[in-house]
Design a protein around this motif. Structure first.
Motif, PDB file in Angstrom:
ATOM      1  N   HIS A  51      -6.697 -30.159  12.174  1.00 46.29           N
ATOM      2  CA  HIS A  51      -8.020 -29.665  12.567  1.00 46.29           C
ATOM      3  C   HIS A  51      -8.957 -30.794  12.991  1.00 46.29           C
ATOM      4  CE1 HIS A  51      -7.237 -25.775  10.074  1.00 46.29           C
ATOM      5  NE2 HIS A  51      -6.702 -25.730  11.280  1.00 46.29           N
ATOM      6  N   HIS A 110      -3.212 -24.131   3.704  1.00 49.94           N
ATOM      7  CA  HIS A 110      -4.256 -24.164   4.731  1.00 49.94           C
ATOM      8  C   HIS A 110      -3.571 -23.820   6.051  1.00 49.94           C
ATOM      9  CE1 HIS A 110      -8.272 -25.357   5.950  1.00 49.94           C
ATOM     10  NE2 HIS A 110      -7.818 -26.229   6.824  1.00 49.94           N
ATOM     11  N   SER A 111      -4.107 -24.270   7.175  1.00 53.69           N
ATOM     12  CA  SER A 111      -3.438 -24.110   8.467  1.00 53.69           C
ATOM     13  C   SER A 111      -3.548 -25.455   9.178  1.00 53.69           C
ATOM     14  CB  SER A 111      -4.098 -22.985   9.276  1.00 53.69           C
ATOM     15  OG  SER A 111      -5.476 -23.231   9.424  1.00 53.69           O
ATOM     16  N   ASP A 140      -7.369 -30.297   3.056  1.00 63.19           N
ATOM     17  CA  ASP A 140      -7.972 -28.963   3.001  1.00 63.19           C
ATOM     18  C   ASP A 140      -6.958 -28.054   2.327  1.00 63.19           C
ATOM     19  OD1 ASP A 140     -10.115 -29.876   4.444  1.00 63.19           O
ATOM     20  OD2 ASP A 140      -9.894 -28.454   6.110  1.00 63.19           O
ATOM     21  N   ASN A 166     -15.275 -21.367   1.498  1.00 60.91           N
ATOM     22  CA  ASN A 166     -15.114 -20.744   2.824  1.00 60.91           C
ATOM     23  C   ASN A 166     -13.814 -21.145   3.539  1.00 60.91           C
ATOM     24  OD1 ASN A 166     -16.515 -18.894   4.847  1.00 60.91           O
ATOM     25  ND2 ASN A 166     -15.962 -20.646   6.117  1.00 60.91           N
ATOM     26  N   TYR A 167     -13.645 -22.428   3.872  1.00 59.12           N
ATOM     27  CA  TYR A 167     -12.410 -22.882   4.540  1.00 59.12           C
ATOM     28  C   TYR A 167     -11.373 -23.410   3.544  1.00 59.12           C
ATOM     29  CZ  TYR A 167     -15.563 -23.043   8.583  1.00 59.12           C
ATOM     30  OH  TYR A 167     -16.473 -22.748   9.557  1.00 59.12           O
ATOM     31  N   THR A 168     -11.833 -23.812   2.391  1.00 59.21           N
ATOM     32  CA  THR A 168     -10.963 -24.411   1.360  1.00 59.21           C
ATOM     33  C   THR A 168     -11.375 -23.816   0.010  1.00 59.21           C
ATOM     34  OG1 THR A 168     -12.505 -26.187   0.763  1.00 59.21           O
ATOM     35  CG2 THR A 168     -10.984 -26.639   2.596  1.00 59.21           C
ATOM     36  N   HIS A 190     -15.294 -32.460   1.718  1.00 58.20           N
ATOM     37  CA  HIS A 190     -15.360 -31.207   2.485  1.00 58.20           C
ATOM     38  C   HIS A 190     -16.484 -30.292   1.992  1.00 58.20           C
ATOM     39  CE1 HIS A 190     -13.586 -28.119   5.157  1.00 58.20           C
ATOM     40  NE2 HIS A 190     -12.944 -29.138   5.712  1.00 58.20           N
ATOM     41  N   ILE A 197     -20.455 -24.622   4.223  1.00 57.62           N
ATOM     42  CA  ILE A 197     -19.817 -25.337   3.110  1.00 57.62           C
ATOM     43  C   ILE A 197     -20.823 -26.142   2.286  1.00 57.62           C
ATOM     44  CG2 ILE A 197     -17.515 -25.370   4.180  1.00 57.62           C
ATOM     45  CD1 ILE A 197     -17.978 -28.309   4.938  1.00 57.62           C
TER      46      ILE A 197
END
Ligand code: NI
Ligand code: MN
Length: 232
Positions: A51, A110-111, A140, A166-168, A190, A197
């Motif tokens: 990312h 994660h991605s 992440d 939210n993302y993590t 993060h 975040i």
């Protein structure tokens, strides 16, 4: 070990007289405006996943510093296609002994796609073992049970965990993660960079304190010294 914070999930850590730079997202980070990219030194650049807020300035900094980029095979390929020649491809479960110590790639939930949409392989965390101490850089990730394996495998002196939610994982799950890895000294990452975040610093530190742990939230540009924990 000297730890310097460059904002978001970017830290440089001096390990065995080598400088390891993690996830350099600086020039696009709205909070890191005071950091001069040109002054950043690195012998190795470690990238947890593809990312943009982690690959960030990696290509430019690899060229500037002549550092070796350590990342998933798909990411080192992409980096090499952008003109970086010194890379070391790895993948989850593997370790390699470098001149500063041992890097083991561990699971992250994660991605991982690269900024231009290229597949970035699987996201990873890193476990670094060196004579001066061991630390875990989670990347992440969500909270996951494999973190217990990391805690069983090695004594971890300190760990970098994402806190922003939210993302993590968020703060509450990070407290549980620190139990899973059996580590009482956590450096947050993060968080705060984007609206989604933002965290309450006082409340977050309190949550770790109630669990008998210490959360450090570094100022961007700050350097601290992390010592090896005393064996009990
Ligand atoms: Ni990410
Ligand atoms: Mn991220």
């Amino acid at each position: 070990m000297k730890v310097t914070y460059y904002g978001h999930s970017c830290f440089s850590i001096e390990v065995s007289n080598k400088t390891l730079l993690f996830d350099p997202y600086i020039s696009e980070n709205p909070l890191a405006g005071d950091i001069d990219l040109k002054k950043i030194k690195a012998d190795y650049i470690l990238i947890s996943h593809g990312h943009g807020d982690h690959v960030g300035d990696a290509i430019e900094l690899a060229r500037q510093t002549n550092a070796t980029v350590i990342a998933a095979y798909e990411i080192t390929n992409w980096i090499m296609n952008h003109g970086v020649t010194k890379t070391h491809a790895m993948n989850i479960g593997g370790h390699w002994i470098f001149d500063f110590g041992k890097v083991k790639c561990v699971n992250a939930i994660h991605s991982s796609s690269l900024p231009d949409g290229t597949y970035g392989g699987n996201p990873m965390g890193f476990l670094i073992e060196a004579p001066a101490g061991n630390f875990y850089y989670a990347g992440d990730t969500a909270l996951h049970l494999d973190m217990k394996l990391i805690g069983d495998y090695k004594k971890i002196d300190f760990a970098f965990l994402p806190l922003g939610n939210n993302y993590t994982m968020g703060v509450d799950n990070a407290v549980i993660a620190s139990d899973f890895i059996k580590c009482d000294r956590i450096i947050g990452m993060h968080y705060d960079t984007f609206d989604m975040i933002k965290i309450d610093h006082t409340e977050s530190k309190k949550k770790f304190e109630l669990a008998g742990k210490e959360l450090t939230l570094m100022k961007i540009g700050e350097t601290i010294n992390m010592r090896q924990s005393v064996l009990s």
